[in-house]
Design a protein around this motif. Structure first.
Motif, PDB file in Angstrom:
ATOM      1  N   ARG A   1       0.856  -1.186   0.000  1.00  0.00           N
ATOM      2  CA  ARG A   1       0.000   0.000   0.000  1.00  0.00           C
ATOM      3  C   ARG A   1       0.891   1.235   0.000  1.00  0.00           C
ATOM      4  O   ARG A   1       1.877   1.300   0.735  1.00  0.00           O
ATOM      5  N   PHE A   2       0.508   2.226  -0.808  1.00  0.00           N
ATOM      6  CA  PHE A   2       1.352   3.407  -0.934  1.00  0.00           C
ATOM      7  C   PHE A   2       0.497   4.617  -1.284  1.00  0.00           C
ATOM      8  O   PHE A   2      -0.660   4.489  -1.718  1.00  0.00           O
ATOM      9  N   THR A   3       1.070   5.782  -1.067  1.00  0.00           N
ATOM     10  CA  THR A   3       0.418   7.039  -1.461  1.00  0.00           C
ATOM     11  C   THR A   3       1.249   7.725  -2.529  1.00  0.00           C
ATOM     12  O   THR A   3       2.467   7.502  -2.637  1.00  0.00           O
ATOM     13  N   VAL A   4       0.587   8.562  -3.331  1.00  0.00           N
ATOM     14  CA  VAL A   4       1.257   9.419  -4.310  1.00  0.00           C
ATOM     15  C   VAL A   4       0.560  10.775  -4.263  1.00  0.00           C
ATOM     16  O   VAL A   4      -0.670  10.835  -4.368  1.00  0.00           O
ATOM     17  N   PRO A   5       1.285  11.888  -4.105  1.00  0.00           N
ATOM     18  CA  PRO A   5       0.632  13.198  -3.974  1.00  0.00           C
ATOM     19  C   PRO A   5      -0.130  13.629  -5.218  1.00  0.00           C
ATOM     20  O   PRO A   5      -1.184  14.258  -5.122  1.00  0.00           O
ATOM     21  N   GLY A   6       0.424  13.315  -6.407  1.00  0.00           N
ATOM     22  CA  GLY A   6      -0.197  13.796  -7.637  1.00  0.00           C
ATOM     23  C   GLY A   6      -1.016  12.734  -8.337  1.00  0.00           C
ATOM     24  O   GLY A   6      -1.433  11.731  -7.749  1.00  0.00           O
ATOM     25  N   VAL A   7      -1.230  12.958  -9.626  1.00  0.00           N
ATOM     26  CA  VAL A   7      -2.017  12.035 -10.451  1.00  0.00           C
ATOM     27  C   VAL A   7      -1.191  10.776 -10.713  1.00  0.00           C
ATOM     28  O   VAL A   7      -0.026  10.847 -11.078  1.00  0.00           O
ATOM     29  N   VAL A   8      -1.847   9.626 -10.552  1.00  0.00           N
ATOM     30  CA  VAL A   8      -1.150   8.347 -10.711  1.00  0.00           C
ATOM     31  C   VAL A   8      -1.477   7.731 -12.064  1.00  0.00           C
ATOM     32  O   VAL A   8      -2.640   7.660 -12.463  1.00  0.00           O
ATOM     33  N   ASN A   9      -0.430   7.294 -12.736  1.00  0.00           N
ATOM     34  CA  ASN A   9      -0.609   6.456 -13.919  1.00  0.00           C
ATOM     35  C   ASN A   9      -0.434   5.015 -13.454  1.00  0.00           C
ATOM     36  O   ASN A   9       0.686   4.550 -13.213  1.00  0.00           O
ATOM     37  N   LYS A  10      -1.543   4.293 -13.303  1.00  0.00           N
ATOM     38  CA  LYS A  10      -1.491   2.957 -12.718  1.00  0.00           C
ATOM     39  C   LYS A  10      -0.743   1.958 -13.597  1.00  0.00           C
ATOM     40  O   LYS A  10      -0.305   0.911 -13.107  1.00  0.00           O
ATOM     41  N   ASN A  11      -0.597   2.298 -14.864  1.00  0.00           N
ATOM     42  CA  ASN A  11       0.131   1.412 -15.773  1.00  0.00           C
ATOM     43  C   ASN A  11       1.643   1.577 -15.663  1.00  0.00           C
ATOM     44  O   ASN A  11       2.386   0.813 -16.275  1.00  0.00           O
ATOM     45  N   LEU A  12       2.071   2.577 -14.921  1.00  0.00           N
ATOM     46  CA  LEU A  12       3.507   2.856 -14.785  1.00  0.00           C
ATOM     47  C   LEU A  12       3.948   2.743 -13.336  1.00  0.00           C
ATOM     48  O   LEU A  12       4.727   3.553 -12.839  1.00  0.00           O
ATOM     49  N   VAL A  13       3.415   1.740 -12.646  1.00  0.00           N
ATOM     50  CA  VAL A  13       3.807   1.451 -11.261  1.00  0.00           C
ATOM     51  C   VAL A  13       4.460   0.079 -11.225  1.00  0.00           C
ATOM     52  O   VAL A  13       3.949  -0.883 -11.823  1.00  0.00           O
ATOM     53  N   SER A  14       5.586  -0.021 -10.552  1.00  0.00           N
ATOM     54  CA  SER A  14       6.258  -1.309 -10.373  1.00  0.00           C
ATOM     55  C   SER A  14       6.812  -1.388  -8.957  1.00  0.00           C
ATOM     56  O   SER A  14       6.898  -0.380  -8.243  1.00  0.00           O
ATOM     57  N   VAL A  15       7.159  -2.596  -8.549  1.00  0.00           N
ATOM     58  CA  VAL A  15       7.767  -2.834  -7.233  1.00  0.00           C
ATOM     59  C   VAL A  15       9.091  -3.549  -7.466  1.00  0.00           C
ATOM     60  O   VAL A  15       9.143  -4.554  -8.192  1.00  0.00           O
ATOM     61  N   THR A  16      10.155  -3.029  -6.872  1.00  0.00           N
ATOM     62  CA  THR A  16      11.477  -3.623  -7.048  1.00  0.00           C
ATOM     63  C   THR A  16      12.097  -3.984  -5.705  1.00  0.00           C
ATOM     64  O   THR A  16      11.782  -3.369  -4.674  1.00  0.00           O
TER      65      THR A  16
END
Length: 551
Positions: free
Chosen positions: A465-480
């Motif tokens: 679970r995470f937060t992002v202050p601005g607009v999120v592009n859900k297609n450009l999220v990854s976990v490393t």
């Protein structure tokens, strides 16, 4: 070191004073990003070796036969060594612990000589540090990530002397220790029931009688459980469990050596996982180094230009071939650091000469970012320069906050601060890649859960679970996941980055709050048990990492 490396400082002064203005050239690549900050002007020792631990403290050390450092041992301690060529009684420290959160340094006590040694971290987070010089060449040292802890030393912990060796963590938690000066063999730590070393003829094949261009070999755990071992200009795939070579890779096309002292650097490029398994295979990138003959030429006062090429090879292919690429600037003694977003930072080093005392010239002050997923010809991007040359014996490691800690540089036998081209460097810097620029703040995720130090199993669904202050592009999220490396002499042992996937899409769970499910690596072959930094990456901008322990 060989006899020719132990030139006196006075002879070096004569060499550089007659070498002409070329020696003072500072090489710059085109710059476009990143920011530098001086953290500490003087940590007391030159950072020849560095390891980040899971308490966000960095163990740093140099060598014990260098004379007095600039920091005293704690509690009035002294190191007494009648065989020390510099100082038989030494009350200064040659190792420190750097606290990232407080930007402070604590002196540590190391008694045996750690010069040009190796190491890696155990599954429970201890640093196991092996070998060195003279009284340290058979030593094993243990450092625990706990408050106030200091080095524990086992004087006869190794079977053979290990000087310029490489350590690799194995899926079962052991370390394999490969090579070293005049050691064409390998051994394990902890010792197996058969307490012996095993011959590795490949190290004989890649050794030059005049210059051992196979020291600090580049070693990576492949996705099939075998070891990719690169030395000089060649590589093998090695089954350590059967003591046999599985595959021989083609020689690098230019034929030039890339391992010490013709010191380039190498990384295993990010492993991309779906449902806990690798897709797309595994690739190794080897960059820079010194021309064949550069070491001998530097010994005679002529500093040949470094290599400006990288070789990339898919080590899992049935018929792998090297693909050569050209860097913006030639570089020898550079470091390669895997960034949380999967890019590679190439930093430190010079553009002429070789590793060895006084043998490097023309500092390369500009880092370069290598974007592995871009098309050939558009992968390199120059970054803003430092003002501090980082030559022989410099280091760089990734921190959990996304910065890169940079230290070291001592091309001299002892500490020398005046009258030389490149004075002994005791400072620590941080390089902040462009993803930490204020303009990216609205894109930067912040992990809410799991909490740091969470334990995870293999092949398990992990909900982040995470937060992002601005607009999120859900297609450009990854976990490393990134393994902290032991770094010395331009090679980061056990450096490894995994891109996790296969758990589900990003969902909105509240205002500016999101969740993504990912599958953890399927086995210890893909991710040896231990501590990793876990990041959420959004549009190439990583969060601050959290520590997770996979087991």
């Amino acid at each position: 070191m060989t006899q020719i490396q132990f030139l006196s400082v006075s002879l070096f002064l004569l060499t550089f004073l007659t070498a002409g203005p070329l020696c003072l050239t500072l090489t710059h690549a085109a710059s476009s990003g990143g920011k530098w900050a001086l953290l500490k002007p003087n940590i007391g020792v030159s950072a020849m070796h560095m390891q980040l631990l899971n308490n966000d403290k960095v163990v740093i050390f140099d060598r014990t036969d260098i004379g007095r450092s600039n920091i005293s041992l704690p509690n009035g301690k002294c190191r007494v060594d009648p065989n020390d060529t510099a100082l038989t009684t030494d009350c200064s420290a040659h190792s420190v612990e750097y606290d990232v959160s407080t930007n402070s340094v604590r002196a540590l006590t190391v008694l045996t000589d750690v010069w040009c040694s190796s190491g890696s971290v155990t599954p429970d987070g201890r640093l196991i540090q092996t070998g060195g010089f003279n009284d340290g060449d058979h030593a094993v040292r243990i450092f625990r990530p706990c408050s106030g802890c200091d080095w524990e030393e086992i004087n006869s912990g190794l079977i053979n002397r290990r000087w310029y060796a490489t350590n690799q963590i194995l899926p079962d938690g052991r370390q394999i220790i490969i090579g070293g000066r005049r050691q064409f063999n390998y051994e394990f730590y902890p010792k197996t029931l058969a307490t012996k070393a095993y011959n590795l003829p490949f190290l004989v094949e890649t050794s030059d009688p005049k210059v051992e261009n196979n020291l600090y070999p580049f070693v990576f755990l492949n996705t099939d459980g075998n070891l990719f071992i690169f030395a000089n200009n060649r590589a093998i795939l090695f089954d350590y469990s059967k003591d046999m070579v599985v595959k021989r890779y083609p020689q690098m096309p230019d034929g030039n050596p890339r391992t010490y002292p013709s010191t380039g650097s190498a990384v295993l490029l990010p492993l991309k996982l779906v449902q806990g398994n690798v897709i797309g295979g595994a690739e190794v990138l080897v960059c820079g180094g010194g021309l064949k003959g550069a070491y001998a030429s530097a010994a005679n006062g002529s500093f040949l230009g470094a290599l400006n090429t990288c070789g990339r090879i898919k080590i899992t292919d049935p018929s792998p071939q090297w693909v050569m690429e050209t860097m913006p600037a030639a570089r020898v003694m550079g470091d390669m650091v895997l960034l949380p977003n999967g890019n590679v930072l190439i930093i430190n080093g010079g553009s002429a000469g070789s590793a060895g005392w006084e043998y490097g010239r023309n500092p390369v002050l500009n880092p370069v970012v290598y974007r592995a997923d871009n098309p050939v010809g558009s992968r390199f991007e120059g970054q803003n320069p430092s003002s501090i040359p980082r030559m022989y014996h410099s280091t760089a490691i990734l921190l959990r906050d996304g910065r890169v800690l940079v230290g070291g540089s001592n091309p001299h036998i002892y500490y020398v601060f005046t009258g030389v081209l490149f004075p002994t460097e005791l400072s620590l810097e941080a390089f902040s890649p462009s993803y930490l620029d204020p303009g990216s703040a609205n894109l930067r995720p912040k992990i809410i859960s799991p909490v740091s130090q969470t334990k995870i199993g293999y092949n398990k669904l992990v909900t982040v679970r995470f937060t992002v202050p601005g607009v999120v592009n859900k297609n450009l999220v990854s976990v490393t996941m990134v393994a902290p490396s032991f770094t010395t002499h331009s090679f980061s042992m056990n450096q490894r980055l995994l891109v996790l996937g296969g758990g589900g899409s990003v969902t909105t769970v509240g205002r500016s709050t999101y969740e993504v499910g990912v599958m953890s690596p399927g086995s210890g072959i893909l991710a040896p048990s231990g501590f990793y930094m876990l990041f959420v990456v959004h549009q190439q901008v990583p969060s601050e990492g959290i520590w997770v322990q996979i087991r």
